[in-house]
Design a protein around this motif. Structure first.
Motif: not given
Length: 369
Positions: A109-113, A138-139, A143-144, A229-231
């Motif tokens: 998840g976000g902490v890892v990425t 994270s998705a 991650s992005i 798409r938004v990000k």
């Protein structure tokens, strides 16, 4: 005597985001095709929760295909997003004789990425990395976009760098292992994206939010694509957060402060939801969003099983003081970004998307929550 060091260069940091199911084999196929360039050794970074669910299997698949791979596991949780854990990962890589011909695979998840991307940006002055996202949160978020960082007791996300991955894999099937609370937490960033840049997505969520918890395939694919798409639309225009990208901090001024002050009893998305509600209440007071649309946002957060009020155990005065650790603070002034009704953002000048707010004004809003 003077020397002019001309270092003008053009860098292509483009990368692909692949949304699908059971993408481990696709990851390995891409690595074989040279996704990480000339990397000959891989550090697979993950946390203690994801390790047994996905990371160990990916590690075994990579080893079976002849890749030199070392798995590095740290304790799961936001509390691990620290300089000490980054140092732990770096020391493990040094012990295992990783050099510049290395790459990092972040599975989690976000902490890892976040922490793996930060490590990749500084280890050997920069090595490639790939994000394999296993959570909805994270998705939709970490991650992005290439923002990587660690937290400290004094502030969140102020120590880090912009570092783009070689590719992002969003494995929707992995969401089925998430507890309901974690799934709800991920929906906060999804709602945020709809609020700031996609009114169609907001309407879709109003009609289908409950289907997320039954893992409806069409619903999960829709929100995955629209989150990206938004990000993408924001990051493409402002990779380094010179203005527009601040809009992705919608709800995060109060959210990050609440998350830290709760000693991480609040999940990130839960804290962001509280921040989104504070932002719409403040925005309604300032005339940026109608009462009807403000209530739509609050109602959607409730239906997503997210908190919309400040926990009783949290001191509101301490929360106000914690707001000053936000990275948007300038010259000691609190600054907020605001949605414009639903699907747009307030702009306060040429590439200016945050507005100074007096402490007393936000304190009044928080007292009402």
């Amino acid at each position: 005597m003077k020397f002019n060091c001309e270092l003008v260069r053009t860098v292509d940091d483009s990368y692909e985001i692949e949304i699908g199911r059971n993408l481990a084999d696709k990851l390995i196929e891409d690595l074989k095709k040279g996704l990480c360039g000339k990397a000959s050794k891989y550090a697979l970074v993950t946390d203690s929760t994801v390790d047994g669910l996905y990371a160990e299997k990916i590690c075994e698949k990579m080893a079976a295909e002849g890749f030199s791979v070392e798995k590095i596991v740290f304790p799961a949780g936001e509390e691990s997003k620290t300089r000490a854990v980054k140092e732990f990962i770096e020391d493990r890589m040094l012990e295992k004789q990783f050099h510049r011909d290395s790459a990092i695979i972040a599975v989690g998840g976000g902490v890892v990425t976040d922490i793996a991307g930060f490590t990749a940006g500084t280890f050997a002055r920069g090595i490639p990395f790939v994000n394999y996202s296993t959570t909805l949160l994270s998705a939709a978020d970490a991650s992005i976009g290439g923002k990587t960082a660690v937290d400290t007791p004094l502030a969140t996300n102020l120590i880090g760098l912009f570092n783009q991955p070689k590719k992002v894999y969003i494995d929707i099937d992995s969401w089925k292992t998430l507890p309901e609370r974690e799934l709800a937490s991920g929906l906060a960033e999804t709602i945020k994206h709809a609020c700031l840049g996609d009114s169609e997505m907001f309407t879709f969520l109003e009609k289908n939010i409950e289907k997320v918890f039954s893992f409806d395939a069409e619903t999960l694919e829709y929100i995955s694509e629209h989150n990206c798409r938004v990000k993408y639309d924001v990051v493409m225009k402002d990779e380094r957060e010179s203005g527009l990208r601040e809009t992705l901090n919608l709800g995060h001024t109060v959210g990050r402060a609440a998350e830290t002050l709760s000693d991480y009893k609040l999940l990130h998305g839960e804290a962001v939801a509280i921040g989104i509600v504070a932002q719409v209440k403040l925005g309604q007071k300032l005339g940026y969003i109608s009462e009807e649309n403000a209530q739509r946002v609050i109602s959607l957060c409730k239906r997503a099983k997210l908190p919309v009020s400040i926990p009783d155990y949290m001191d509101k005065g301490a929360l106000v003081k914690k707001l000053y650790t936000d990275k948007k603070v300038r010259v000691g002034k609190l600054r907020f970004v605001f949605q414009k009704e639903i699907g747009g953002m307030m702009c306060f000048g040429d590439n200016v998307y945050s507005q100074p707010i007096e402490e007393s004004v936000i304190a009044e809003i928080l007292e009402q929550m």
